[in-house]
Design an enzyme around this catalytic site. Structure first.
Site, PDB file in Angstrom:
ATOM      1  N   ASP A  28     -20.291  37.544  69.417  1.00 50.29           N
ATOM      2  CA  ASP A  28     -20.702  37.890  68.245  1.00 50.29           C
ATOM      3  C   ASP A  28     -21.593  37.199  67.513  1.00 50.29           C
ATOM      4  OD1 ASP A  28     -17.863  36.735  67.987  1.00 50.29           O
ATOM      5  OD2 ASP A  28     -17.527  37.672  66.061  1.00 50.29           O
ATOM      6  N   GLU A  50     -20.911  30.832  81.303  1.00 47.99           N
ATOM      7  CA  GLU A  50     -21.751  30.089  80.481  1.00 47.99           C
ATOM      8  C   GLU A  50     -22.185  28.755  81.461  1.00 47.99           C
ATOM      9  OE1 GLU A  50     -19.062  31.309  78.886  1.00 47.99           O
ATOM     10  OE2 GLU A  50     -20.208  32.485  77.307  1.00 47.99           O
ATOM     11  N   HIS A 113     -12.237  33.029  64.607  1.00 50.83           N
ATOM     12  CA  HIS A 113     -12.185  32.825  66.107  1.00 50.83           C
ATOM     13  C   HIS A 113     -13.030  31.892  66.701  1.00 50.83           C
ATOM     14  CE1 HIS A 113     -15.100  36.069  65.476  1.00 50.83           C
ATOM     15  NE2 HIS A 113     -15.556  35.611  66.913  1.00 50.83           N
ATOM     16  N   HIS A 114     -12.566  31.328  67.839  1.00 47.96           N
ATOM     17  CA  HIS A 114     -13.671  30.537  68.334  1.00 47.96           C
ATOM     18  C   HIS A 114     -13.775  29.096  67.663  1.00 47.96           C
ATOM     19  CE1 HIS A 114     -14.610  33.641  70.734  1.00 47.96           C
ATOM     20  NE2 HIS A 114     -16.060  34.085  70.450  1.00 47.96           N
ATOM     21  N   GLY A 411     -24.163  15.152  89.963  1.00 46.38           N
ATOM     22  CA  GLY A 411     -22.973  15.624  91.159  1.00 46.38           C
ATOM     23  C   GLY A 411     -21.978  16.356  90.840  1.00 46.38           C
ATOM     24  N   ASP A 442     -18.542  24.805 101.393  1.00 49.91           N
ATOM     25  CA  ASP A 442     -17.754  26.029 101.129  1.00 49.91           C
ATOM     26  C   ASP A 442     -16.939  25.666 100.072  1.00 49.91           C
ATOM     27  OD1 ASP A 442     -16.589  23.860 102.531  1.00 49.91           O
ATOM     28  OD2 ASP A 442     -15.671  25.179 104.044  1.00 49.91           O
ATOM     29  N   ASN A 469     -16.936  24.329 106.688  1.00 50.38           N
ATOM     30  CA  ASN A 469     -16.340  23.193 107.278  1.00 50.38           C
ATOM     31  C   ASN A 469     -14.845  22.860 106.693  1.00 50.38           C
ATOM     32  OD1 ASN A 469     -16.853  22.035 104.819  1.00 50.38           O
ATOM     33  ND2 ASN A 469     -18.351  20.490 105.696  1.00 50.38           N
ATOM     34  N   GLY A 471     -13.357  22.677 103.537  1.00 56.52           N
ATOM     35  CA  GLY A 471     -13.125  22.047 102.752  1.00 56.52           C
ATOM     36  C   GLY A 471     -13.718  20.872 102.330  1.00 56.52           C
ATOM     37  N   GLU A 475     -15.321  14.360 100.328  1.00 54.74           N
ATOM     38  CA  GLU A 475     -13.926  13.585  99.860  1.00 54.74           C
ATOM     39  C   GLU A 475     -13.300  13.203 100.912  1.00 54.74           C
ATOM     40  OE1 GLU A 475     -15.042  13.273  97.003  1.00 54.74           O
ATOM     41  OE2 GLU A 475     -14.016  14.530  95.453  1.00 54.74           O
TER      42      GLU A 475
HETATM   43  C1  LIG Z   1     -17.120  19.771  89.207  1.00 58.34           C
HETATM   44  C2  LIG Z   1     -16.728  18.800  90.065  1.00 58.34           C
HETATM   45  N1  LIG Z   1     -15.307  18.885  90.590  1.00 58.34           N
HETATM   46  C3  LIG Z   1     -15.257  17.902  91.420  1.00 58.34           C
HETATM   47  C4  LIG Z   1     -16.120  17.123  92.036  1.00 58.34           C
HETATM   48  C5  LIG Z   1     -15.297  16.175  93.171  1.00 58.34           C
HETATM   49  N2  LIG Z   1     -16.164  16.568  94.485  1.00 58.34           N
HETATM   50  C6  LIG Z   1     -17.420  16.050  94.821  1.00 58.34           C
HETATM   51  S1  LIG Z   1     -17.888  16.582  96.548  1.00 58.34           S
HETATM   52  C7  LIG Z   1     -16.482  17.619  96.755  1.00 58.34           C
HETATM   53  C8  LIG Z   1     -16.445  18.452  97.557  1.00 58.34           C
HETATM   54  C9  LIG Z   1     -17.357  19.190  98.162  1.00 58.34           C
HETATM   55  O1  LIG Z   1     -17.023  19.878  99.157  1.00 58.34           O
HETATM   56  P1  LIG Z   1     -18.102  21.190  99.938  1.00 58.34           P
HETATM   57  O2  LIG Z   1     -18.847  21.648  98.780  1.00 58.34           O
HETATM   58  O3  LIG Z   1     -17.290  21.658 101.063  1.00 58.34           O
HETATM   59  O4  LIG Z   1     -19.038  19.997 100.661  1.00 58.34           O
HETATM   60  P2  LIG Z   1     -18.853  19.346 102.280  1.00 58.34           P
HETATM   61  O5  LIG Z   1     -17.836  19.675 102.854  1.00 58.34           O
HETATM   62  O6  LIG Z   1     -20.090  19.888 102.845  1.00 58.34           O
HETATM   63  O7  LIG Z   1     -18.816  17.916 101.975  1.00 58.34           O
HETATM   64  C10 LIG Z   1     -15.520  17.496  95.449  1.00 58.34           C
HETATM   65  C11 LIG Z   1     -14.300  18.345  95.082  1.00 58.34           C
HETATM   66  C12 LIG Z   1     -17.214  17.289  91.542  1.00 58.34           C
HETATM   67  N3  LIG Z   1     -18.204  16.443  92.169  1.00 58.34           N
HETATM   68  N4  LIG Z   1     -17.630  18.060  90.613  1.00 58.34           N
HETATM   69  C1  LIG Z   2     -16.505  32.250  77.118  1.00 57.90           C
HETATM   70  C2  LIG Z   2     -16.870  33.271  76.187  1.00 57.90           C
HETATM   71  N1  LIG Z   2     -18.071  33.987  76.457  1.00 57.90           N
HETATM   72  C3  LIG Z   2     -18.569  34.602  75.298  1.00 57.90           C
HETATM   73  C4  LIG Z   2     -17.559  35.489  74.738  1.00 57.90           C
HETATM   74  C5  LIG Z   2     -18.027  36.649  73.814  1.00 57.90           C
HETATM   75  N2  LIG Z   2     -17.331  37.930  74.125  1.00 57.90           N
HETATM   76  C6  LIG Z   2     -16.062  38.053  73.541  1.00 57.90           C
HETATM   77  S1  LIG Z   2     -15.605  39.595  74.050  1.00 57.90           S
HETATM   78  C7  LIG Z   2     -16.628  39.611  75.024  1.00 57.90           C
HETATM   79  C8  LIG Z   2     -16.617  41.019  75.989  1.00 57.90           C
HETATM   80  C9  LIG Z   2     -15.505  41.332  76.830  1.00 57.90           C
HETATM   81  O1  LIG Z   2     -15.667  42.186  77.526  1.00 57.90           O
HETATM   82  P1  LIG Z   2     -14.569  42.867  78.743  1.00 57.90           P
HETATM   83  O2  LIG Z   2     -13.776  41.936  79.035  1.00 57.90           O
HETATM   84  O3  LIG Z   2     -15.286  43.913  79.623  1.00 57.90           O
HETATM   85  O4  LIG Z   2     -13.750  43.380  77.461  1.00 57.90           O
HETATM   86  P2  LIG Z   2     -13.712  45.309  77.026  1.00 57.90           P
HETATM   87  O5  LIG Z   2     -14.964  45.945  77.411  1.00 57.90           O
HETATM   88  O6  LIG Z   2     -12.263  45.630  77.353  1.00 57.90           O
HETATM   89  O7  LIG Z   2     -14.018  45.028  75.441  1.00 57.90           O
HETATM   90  C10 LIG Z   2     -17.653  38.438  75.000  1.00 57.90           C
HETATM   91  C11 LIG Z   2     -18.785  38.513  75.892  1.00 57.90           C
HETATM   92  C12 LIG Z   2     -16.194  34.932  74.461  1.00 57.90           C
HETATM   93  N3  LIG Z   2     -15.412  35.253  73.730  1.00 57.90           N
HETATM   94  N4  LIG Z   2     -15.946  33.763  75.181  1.00 57.90           N
HETATM   95 MG   LIG Z   3     -16.903  21.929 102.905  1.00 57.48          MG
END
Ligand SMILES: Cc1ncc(C[n+]2csc(CCOP(=O)(O)OP(=O)(O)O)c2C)c(N)n1
Ligand SMILES: Cc1ncc(C[n+]2csc(CCOP(=O)(O)OP(=O)(O)O)c2C)c(N)n1
Ligand SMILES: [Mg+2]
Ligand SMILES: [Mg+2]
Lengths: 563, 563
Positions: A28, A50, A113-114, A411, A442, A469, A471, A475
């Site tokens: 909003d 987001e 709010h927020h 990363g 995956d 693969n 998981g 890691e």
């Molecule tokens: C947001 C976030 N959370 C956790 C990590 C830690 N992390 C790095 S690689 C990885 C695993 C990726 O697994 P996958 O995508 O299946 O790759 P692959 O099996 O091909 O190595 C994780 C958990 C990260 N880099 N970013």
């Molecule tokens: C992370 C985040 N992004 C954006 C918003 C803004 N926002 C508040 S309510 C809403 C829409 C929710 O829609 P829906 O879940 O379908 O509810 P309904 O249609 O029942 O009102 C948005 C985009 C928020 N509150 N939080």
């Molecule tokens: Mg994997």
């Protein structure tokens, strides 16, 4: 003279600097501003969350040069902050616009709010200030056009995110529209001539004297947009040129001078040999992070290195602050005396498919990545993810014109799904017919899977190879090969696109378990045409990893364990 | 005397204070620590992404009293930060543990993955310090047990998140385990007796003099765990008691004293009348945010209000800092003189199903929410989301023992899906057989849909009502009824659970388009037993909204537009 409302001013400036689609979600505190997006000739992406929006903006900027994402105060912007931090870390220019409560509500410290409930309306902006190269907190229409223009210029030139805080009561305030007749100046400030010439002389002195000079191209050459200068340098000098993992895609890999990927002990032997015995490495835009150097394993010496950066150069131990690489590189190209140049040969680079094909039906990491190199086409956009794909891709030789999109320093897993959406949308916005090909694990895919929904909302041409693969293989190689925390639950991956809004017609799905099946797929005409979304679940062994990953993981584990 | 490694110390303390499952994702900076989770008798949740993990930890804490989430440095913690900020805003105690690079790497300013590339290892912790009531940056084993104990105590007592930064080289350092023989003291410091007695006297003076006293229970009464005191107060005085939207669930709604939901002009007429004509409102744990008060529309006077808070009380305009409500309420219960108490009647509260049933087959918002009240059972956990459900639920009368889980102040959409997972897991960990029932909008669901995967990983009993109304209805009511930015793409919602790893056996799916179908579903025996995951796609009109939402949205739009 030509009054225009703030929101329209802002969005028309975004259009002017090359943005065509704006990522983000409504809230909003930004709704009224969003009304001006179509009026400025921009498309609203309508992202699914987001974080994904920020990741997508990152991918869009890497492909089209700059991007924008709109979020709402607090909840939206903080959801995006990890994606923006990644853009900061990796020098990607993303304009983050946050719709926030009116200046009146802010002044009155209202319990909205927020908010944190403490009347502090600056706390989120303060967080973002750590990961933005400019902050525009819009409050007074008299300052707003200047603030916007400066923020956008900084974003472009410094190639990092900026933060624009747009209160609801400012969105429709009137400002002078005649300013729009003069485009924002996006040219980088020139170096001081004498200073620049001095550096060029020093560089040339070493270059002419060197017996085995090589060029090494890294991330910041791409990010700070000096690839024209680099390509001219390669073309003119024909020196052996290498890329780092983060620099992959910067150089035409079909070029006879191209010698492969250098990453210390992670390099192929011929590459390591050529770079490490060189007596002069022209290192352009280096960003020597652990995963970009196979764990800091370079065996090059400062005494043999010239470093070119966006804001300074270094020749051996001599530092030259305020000398940006662009001007220096341009003059080096112009002034290099080819008759004085030694040109050692480059190692040959090829997609080593046969050598890596074992007799089993299993699709091994060693086999897959060179094979991918044969499948890729000119001008593909190739997106890889933290995990096996980021390391496997070192073994893939790109056709010319391929854009490599990776996030090796930051990363953050899941990023690639958003980034692929943004990259494909950028290509579409540019009116060019390029395939976007995503290789994602995956595990990573599960974090941001719903971004596939946005791909379908905009009919993007993305081919997704999901590496199935079981998981977190990367890691496992660092710690906990059999640990429960490295397991994930198995999804019906190929059904994800249709559940997320794709029609059976819009999506093509494949489950590929053997080399034969892979071969058939990669040579299928329709698959190669990649008309819409294609989803490939690709079976690879749980405990298999690319060569370079094994090396890097071992070093990372040791580094973490050091006491 | 009993050496124990840091990670085990930490996790055993978590177990001691009531945590049984730890949310989060692995990352190479936390892997070694994760090995100690099962050793401490804890379960690893294996979340699908960090934001969802934080949301789930929030829901877990709201149900079980406290929770923990583990992330990795930079990428993981920033992905979670919006969820943690919500917990801060809404007074929810979540322990956020961040695995980070070793103190050695930090000291050397190494260019590691997951950094901004600037050698600053404090930047993310600094961001989190804004939304944490205690920061434990573990660096020296000599201090670590104290730091951990203090952080956990603060988390519990102040009912807000704390941040624990655990470097890889500290995870296995030895500390004194004998400390674990003495549990952490979680008791709130008592008020100074004389000061407290003084306040109690003042409160009683006004209470005994009042002609129409009422009790109004808000969020902080729940969060700061004074519901025992509140229930005793209601039981003893039999005064009319109301809840705010954020206080819903605090009071047994079957109790004859219960009078309904008060939210200024958003209240039903009889409620507004009773509260606003009262000459003494005992307001317990108030958190008067815009959406909790239908846009600041209270018509009560400070002169008729006594406010009880976790760290102070206010009687009319007299402020009493450092007088926590718990002690005061306890003594008011003990000392109130019932013979001096006037007790006005409470408005009747009922689920107004018949009154709101129109002749159409459409499931209207007006009809649905009272009908839900008839479907709910004792001890259900009811989770609602920002959107129509958060406002519709005002019209639902809860059976006794229902826990209401909402995030009205922070209002981050998608939160409810994570929170429902966390709440259901908490119930399971407590060994009680409670249904968790989630009402979530189609828009919100898309942000965090993959949390359904975690529900199935742990076989949680969650019934999901997805309100299918083609987009962001709440936003339409604020601005842009027909705007494209309020549209979403349509998913095949009912297929989400099976794609995310559920088997056809594990999941029951329903598409409900008419009142008849709804009736049949809500009276179906098996559906009511809710043995596993149940997913209901519930069709409601796009431009239909609950009464209270319409009022609140109009005020919000006006507030945003004020120039
Ligand atoms: C947001 C976030 N959370 C956790 C990590 C830690 N992390 C790095 S690689 C990885 C695993 C990726 O697994 P996958 O995508 O299946 O790759 P692959 O099996 O091909 O190595 C994780 C958990 C990260 N880099 N970013
Ligand atoms: C992370 C985040 N992004 C954006 C918003 C803004 N926002 C508040 S309510 C809403 C829409 C929710 O829609 P829906 O879940 O379908 O509810 P309904 O249609 O029942 O009102 C948005 C985009 C928020 N509150 N939080
Ligand atoms: Mg994997
Ligand atoms: Mg909706």
């Amino acid at each position: 003279k030509k009054p225009i409302v703030v929101a329209e001013y802002l969005f028309r400036r975004l259009h002017e600097i090359g943005i065509r689609s704006v990522h983000g979600l409504p809230g909003d505190f930004n709704l009224v501003a969003l009304d001006y997006i179509p009026k400025a000739g921009l498309k609203w992406v309508g992202s699914v969350n987001e974080l994904n929006a920020a990741y997508a903006a990152d991918g869009y900027a890497r492909t089209k040069g700059i991007s924008a994402v709109v979020t709402t105060f607090g909840v939206g912007e903080l959801s995006a902050i990890n994606g923006i931090a990644g853009a900061f870390s990796e020098h990607v220019p993303v304009v983050h616009i946050v719709g926030c409560p009116s200046t009146i509500s802010q002044r009155n410290g209202m319990l909205l709010h927020h908010t944190l409930g403490n009347g502090d309306f600056n706390v989120f902006a303060n967080m973002s200030s750590q990961i933005s190269c400019n902050m525009a907190r819009l409050k007074d229409p008299a300052d707003i056009p200047d603030q916007i223009d400066l923020a956008l210029r900084e974003c472009w030139i410094r190639s990092r995110p900026v933060y624009i805080m747009l209160p609801t009561d400012m969105a429709e305030k009137k400002v002078e529209g005649a300013r729009l007749d003069t485009p924002i100046d996006l040219t980088e400030p020139a170096n001081e001539t004498e200073r620049e010439d001095y550096v060029v002389d020093v560089v040339l002195k070493y270059l002419h004297a060197a017996k085995q000079p090589v060029i090494l191209v890294d991330a910041c050459a791409i990010r700070h947009k000096v690839l024209n200068e680099v390509h001219d340098l390669v073309e003119k000098t024909q020196l052996p040129v290498f890329v780092t993992p983060m620099g992959k895609g910067a150089i035409n890999e079909d070029h006879p001078s191209y010698g492969g990927v250098y990453a210390g002990t992670g390099s192929l032997p011929a590459v390591a040999q050529r770079v490490e015995t060189s007596d002069l490495v022209l290192s352009i835009g280096a960003l020597k992070s652990d995963f970009n150097t196979a764990g800091f394993s370079y065996r090059t010496s400062r005494l043999n290195t010239i470093d070119f950066h966006s804001d300074h150069c270094t020749v051996r131990y001599s530092e030259y602050p305020r000398v940006a690489m662009r001007g220096v590189l341009r003059k080096v190209v112009e002034r290099v005396d080819l008759s004085k140049l030694s040109r050692p040969p480059s190692p040959e680079v090829a997609n080593e498919v046969t050598k890596n094909r074992d007799s089993s039906e299993t699709i091994t990491q060693a086999f897959f990545w060179p094979r991918v190199g044969e499948y890729l086409k000119e001008n593909d956009i190739v997106v890889t993810e933290t995990g096996t794909s980021n390391f496997g891709i070192w073994e893939t030789k790109y056709p010319r014109g391929v854009t490599g999109v990776t996030q090796i320093l930051w990363g953050s897993i899941g990023w690639s799904v958003g980034a692929a959406q943004g990259a494909a949308l950028a290509a579409k916005d540019m009116g060019v017919d390029r395939r976007t090909i995503l290789f994602v694990g995956d595990g990573s895919f599960q974090l941001t899977a719903q971004e596939v929904s946005t791909m379908m909302r905009h009919n993007l041409k993305v081919t997704i190879f999901l590496i199935y693969n079981e998981g977190f293989t990367i890691e496992r190689y660092i710690h906990g090969m059999d640990a429960e925390y490295n397991d994930i639950i198995r999804w019906k991956y190929v059904d994800v696109p249709t559940v997320f809004g794709g029609s059976e017609k819009q999506v093509r799905k494949f489950v590929i378990k053997t080399k034969d099946e892979l071969e058939k797929l990669l040579t299928d005409k329709e698959f190669n045409e990649a008309g819409g979304l294609q989803f490939v679940e690709l079976w690879m062994p749980k405990e298999d990893a690319p060569r370079a990953l094994k090396i890097t993981a071992e070093i990372a584990a040791k580094n973490n364990a050091k006491m």
